[in-house]
Write an enzyme that holds these catalytic residues in place. Structure first.
Site, short mmCIF file in Angstrom:
data_model
loop_
_atom_site.label_atom_id
_atom_site.label_comp_id
_atom_site.label_asym_id
_atom_site.label_seq_id
_atom_site.Cartn_x
_atom_site.Cartn_y
_atom_site.Cartn_z
N CYS A 1 -8.15 85.45 -31.87
CA CYS A 1 -8.86 85.46 -33.15
C CYS A 1 -9.55 84.12 -33.39
CB CYS A 1 -7.88 85.75 -34.28
SG CYS A 1 -6.59 84.50 -34.44
N ALA B 1 -7.16 81.22 -33.36
CA ALA B 1 -6.75 80.82 -32.01
C ALA B 1 -7.83 79.97 -31.36
CB ALA B 1 -6.46 82.05 -31.15
N ARG C 1 -2.46 74.02 -25.10
CA ARG C 1 -2.98 72.68 -24.83
C ARG C 1 -1.90 71.60 -24.76
NH1 ARG C 1 -6.42 75.52 -23.51
NH2 ARG C 1 -8.67 75.30 -23.83
N HIS D 1 -14.39 78.59 -32.36
CA HIS D 1 -14.93 77.38 -31.76
C HIS D 1 -16.04 76.82 -32.65
CE1 HIS D 1 -13.95 79.49 -27.66
NE2 HIS D 1 -12.87 79.20 -28.35
#
Length: 209
Positions: A48, A51, A82, A181
């Site tokens: 999503c 995320a 990460r 993003h």
């Protein structure tokens, strides 16, 4: 049968020839449909908007604390992202292996979570004063109930003299994580760039990206 019908477009079988000795052949096209609204129980998306923001853009930023603002589930889901190539001292100059969440309960959905977010930011500043900033990653309920994370961020940034970035990355904003993003990058542009004077000494191998 109902599930099989829905999953049909998400499963493909590679073929290697009809008879023994035939030249292997691949499927001519992929029938998997990803960029659509998700159906519970069927893997239709990569992730999503939340995320995409927390894991991809903010995940590598190790010297900031990233708050998952909402129920604990999304924060726990994204906690593992990460953490590879992890360097630094946890709680001193890197915070990525720690999980921070406002842990929404039913009463927070009903009455709002602005005050709870303020409390979380105050606690973070008390426990981890060496952080270089805080990001507020909003989960789906935040967009639905209308928490004013921007106002809280402005107030606390002034109070603690820290960079605090509200990120409107509620998961439902996009059918894939790629919109997250963009949202995260826009937040960096609007809330981080040109906010503080940064002393930088140029060197012979600098590259301007």
């Amino acid at each position: 049968d109902k599930a099989a019908k829905r999953r049909k477009k998400h499963l493909s079988v590679a073929t290697s020839g009809d008879e023994p000795g035939d030249e292997p052949k691949a499927l001519s096209e992929c029938d998997v449909k990803s960029n659509i609204k998700s159906i519970p129980g069927v893997m239709t998306i990569r992730g999503c908007a939340y995320a995409g923001s927390k894991g991809v853009v903010w995940g590598p930023v190790k010297d900031m604390v990233h708050i998952s603002h909402g129920p604990v589930g999304c924060g726990h889901y994204s906690w593992s992202q990460r953490r590879n190539y992890y360097v630094g001292l946890t709680g001193i100059d890197t915070f990525v292996t720690l999980q921070f969440t406002s842990d929404f309960q039913e009463k927070d959905i009903v009455f709002g979570g602005d005050k709870k977010l303020e409390q979380v930011i105050d606690e973070i500043e008390e426990l981890f004063p060496l952080n270089n900033g805080i990001s507020v990653q909003s989960e789906c309920p935040i967009g639905l109930i209308g928490d004013d994370i921007e106002a809280v961020s402005r107030k606390k940034a002034k109070e603690h003299e820290k960079t605090i970035v509200p990120v409107r990355c509620e998961g439902f904003r996009g059918v894939s994580q790629s919109l997250g993003h963009h949202i995260a990058n826009d937040a960096i542009r609007d809330w981080v760039f040109d906010k503080n004077e940064v002393e930088f000494e140029t060197g012979p191998y600098d590259v301007n990206v």
